[in-house]
Design an enzyme around this catalytic site. Structure first.
Site, PDB file in Angstrom:
ATOM      1  N   GLU A 243       0.832  -1.210   0.000  1.00 42.87           N
ATOM      2  CA  GLU A 243       0.000   0.000   0.000  1.00 42.87           C
ATOM      3  C   GLU A 243       0.863   1.255   0.000  1.00 42.87           C
ATOM      4  OE1 GLU A 243      -1.595   1.721   3.533  1.00 42.87           O
ATOM      5  OE2 GLU A 243      -1.187  -0.080   4.715  1.00 42.87           O
TER       6      GLU A 243
ATOM      7  N   LYS B 284      -6.123  10.276   0.598  1.00 37.87           N
ATOM      8  CA  LYS B 284      -6.063   8.924   1.174  1.00 37.87           C
ATOM      9  C   LYS B 284      -7.233   8.156   0.565  1.00 37.87           C
ATOM     10  CE  LYS B 284      -6.909   6.788   5.704  1.00 37.87           C
ATOM     11  NZ  LYS B 284      -7.173   7.075   7.124  1.00 37.87           N
TER      12      LYS B 284
ATOM     13  N   LYS C  71      -3.934  -2.176  14.782  1.00 41.65           N
ATOM     14  CA  LYS C  71      -3.257  -1.235  15.669  1.00 41.65           C
ATOM     15  C   LYS C  71      -3.936  -1.174  17.026  1.00 41.65           C
ATOM     16  CE  LYS C  71      -2.825   1.202  11.732  1.00 41.65           C
ATOM     17  NZ  LYS C  71      -3.916   1.799  11.071  1.00 41.65           N
TER      18      LYS C  71
HETATM   19  N1  PSU Z   1      -0.771   1.022   9.155  1.00 41.33           N
HETATM   20  C1  PSU Z   1       0.202   1.912   9.461  1.00 41.33           C
HETATM   21  N2  PSU Z   1       0.038   3.182   9.039  1.00 41.33           N
HETATM   22  C2  PSU Z   1      -1.060   3.572   8.306  1.00 41.33           C
HETATM   23  C3  PSU Z   1      -2.074   2.634   7.985  1.00 41.33           C
HETATM   24  C4  PSU Z   1      -1.870   1.361   8.444  1.00 41.33           C
HETATM   25  O1  PSU Z   1       1.181   1.586  10.124  1.00 41.33           O
HETATM   26  O2  PSU Z   1      -1.140   4.737   7.920  1.00 41.33           O
HETATM   27  C5  PSU Z   1      -3.248   3.039   7.111  1.00 41.33           C
HETATM   28  C6  PSU Z   1      -3.610   1.877   6.168  1.00 41.33           C
HETATM   29  O3  PSU Z   1      -3.577   2.387   4.854  1.00 41.33           O
HETATM   30  C7  PSU Z   1      -5.019   1.505   6.555  1.00 41.33           C
HETATM   31  C8  PSU Z   1      -5.544   2.830   7.011  1.00 41.33           C
HETATM   32  O4  PSU Z   1      -5.749   0.942   5.483  1.00 41.33           O
HETATM   33  O5  PSU Z   1      -4.466   3.344   7.785  1.00 41.33           O
HETATM   34  C9  PSU Z   1      -6.826   2.727   7.778  1.00 41.33           C
HETATM   35  O6  PSU Z   1      -7.437   3.990   7.814  1.00 41.33           O
HETATM   36  P1  PSU Z   1      -8.951   4.144   8.326  1.00 41.33           P
HETATM   37  O7  PSU Z   1      -8.894   3.758   9.767  1.00 41.33           O
HETATM   38  O8  PSU Z   1      -9.268   5.608   8.102  1.00 41.33           O
HETATM   39  O9  PSU Z   1      -9.791   3.241   7.485  1.00 41.33           O
END
Ligand code: PSU
Ligand code: MN
Length: 303
Positions: free
Chosen positions: A24, A85, A158
């Site tokens: 990604e 994003k 996370k």
């Molecule tokens: N893991 C990381 N850093 C990030 C992300 C994941 O260490 O920036 C990103 C990934 O692209 C994941 C996104 O798909 O965060 C999720 O964002 P949201 O919670 O807005 O869906």
């Protein structure tokens, strides 16, 4: 119809039927500061090559879907300001309007499926945020896992997320959650969490076989491989818990919502750990890249 550009090495790998691992780009633009973001992205690509597969970093640049980013493009994306994003909701609009955006887990899965790539490595997936019962903040990554047939290797979700609710939603959506080499679901910066993973597999071959079996059954959706951070690189969960709570309180005070939540929390935790969260993040992404390369190789050998 779609403007798509394959890097030279991904094009050659596709033609030769070699194993390919998708990566990604939101982790580059929104997940890590410059210049570490570009260094890490290049390092992770090299880890995949060293393990015998070919990396395909995804991004939309000026309305063109890039499958594999040439080094100069990676460098400029890593320095660019205000990059969008992209998740499932924005991908087509960005392509249609000639925009530039980085792909999240959800958008990378869509791009990978379109390009015929079945394995993807990242750091952590999006999930159910703490307080989701009032904010309704549930990442589109979970629904993508429920419908797009790509195996995603991540270090769990996370620890800024509600892991119990994230696991419940994954179960509801029929996503196999496979812990690699341990029974517990890992918590990104920490190898263990209090939650058991629904499935456990100890080899890349077993994970590849499960992927191929889902394909044979005609099941939509992917697999989440939860690969624990190496023990030497982890930050103990007890140490992180108060820092995460402070970061979450800051986000609430500043009324951070929507797409901004995850990047905001990651940045606050980076500051509050004096950069240790980033060091751990780098170690776990590299570890995931190596496992994903081995899964892609096992899949290529079995088909
Ligand atoms: N893991 C990381 N850093 C990030 C992300 C994941 O260490 O920036 C990103 C990934 O692209 C994941 C996104 O798909 O965060 C999720 O964002 P949201 O919670 O807005 O869906
Ligand atoms: Mn969200």
């Amino acid at each position: 119809m779609i403007n798509i550009h394959y890097s030279t090495e991904v094009r050659a790998a596709k033609d030769a039927g070699q194993p390919i691992v998708a990566l990604e780009s939101t982790i580059i633009t929104h997940g890590m500061p410059y210049p570490q973001n570009v260094e890490v992205a290049a390092q992770v690509e090299q880890d995949i090559r060293d393990a015998g597969a070919v990396p395909a970093t995804m991004a939309v640049l000026d309305g063109v879907l890039h499958v594999g980013l040439e080094p100069d493009r990676l460098q400029s994306l890593g320095q660019a300001q205000g990059v969008a994003k992209l998740s499932r909701a924005d991908m087509a609009a960005c392509l249609a309007t000639g925009g530039t955006g980085a792909t999240t887990v959800a958008a990378t899965m869509i791009a990978a499926q379109y390009a015929g790539i079945e394995v993807f490595a990242t750091g952590g997936i999006g999930g159910v945020h703490q307080g989701a019962e009032t904010s309704f903040d549930i990442s589109a990554d979970l629904h993508e896992l429920g419908q797009t047939p790509v195996t995603v290797v991540a270090a769990g979700a996370k620890a800024i997320l509600d892991l119990a609710k994230t696991l419940e939603v994954l179960e509801t959506l029929g996503v196999p959650v496979i812990a690699h080499g341990q029974d517990q679901f890992p918590a990104f910066w920490s190898a263990k969490s209090p939650y058991a993973a629904p499935l456990r597999m100890d080899s890349a071959e077993a994970i590849a076989k499960a992927h191929a079996t889902r394909r044979a059954l005609g099941l939509p959706g992917g697999q989440l491989v939860a690969n624990p951070i190496p023990a030497a690189d982890q930050i103990p969960a007890e140490e992180l818990a108060p820092i995460i709570a402070e970061a979450q309180a800051d986000a609430d005070t500043h009324r951070i919502t929507g797409k901004a939540v995850t990047p905001y929390l990651l940045q606050r935790i980076f500051e509050k750990t004096q950069g240790r969260s980033l060091t751990a993040n780098i170690a776990l992404v590299r570890n995931n890249a190596r496992l994903a390369a081995n899964i892609a190789k096992a899949l290529a050998n079995s088909t």
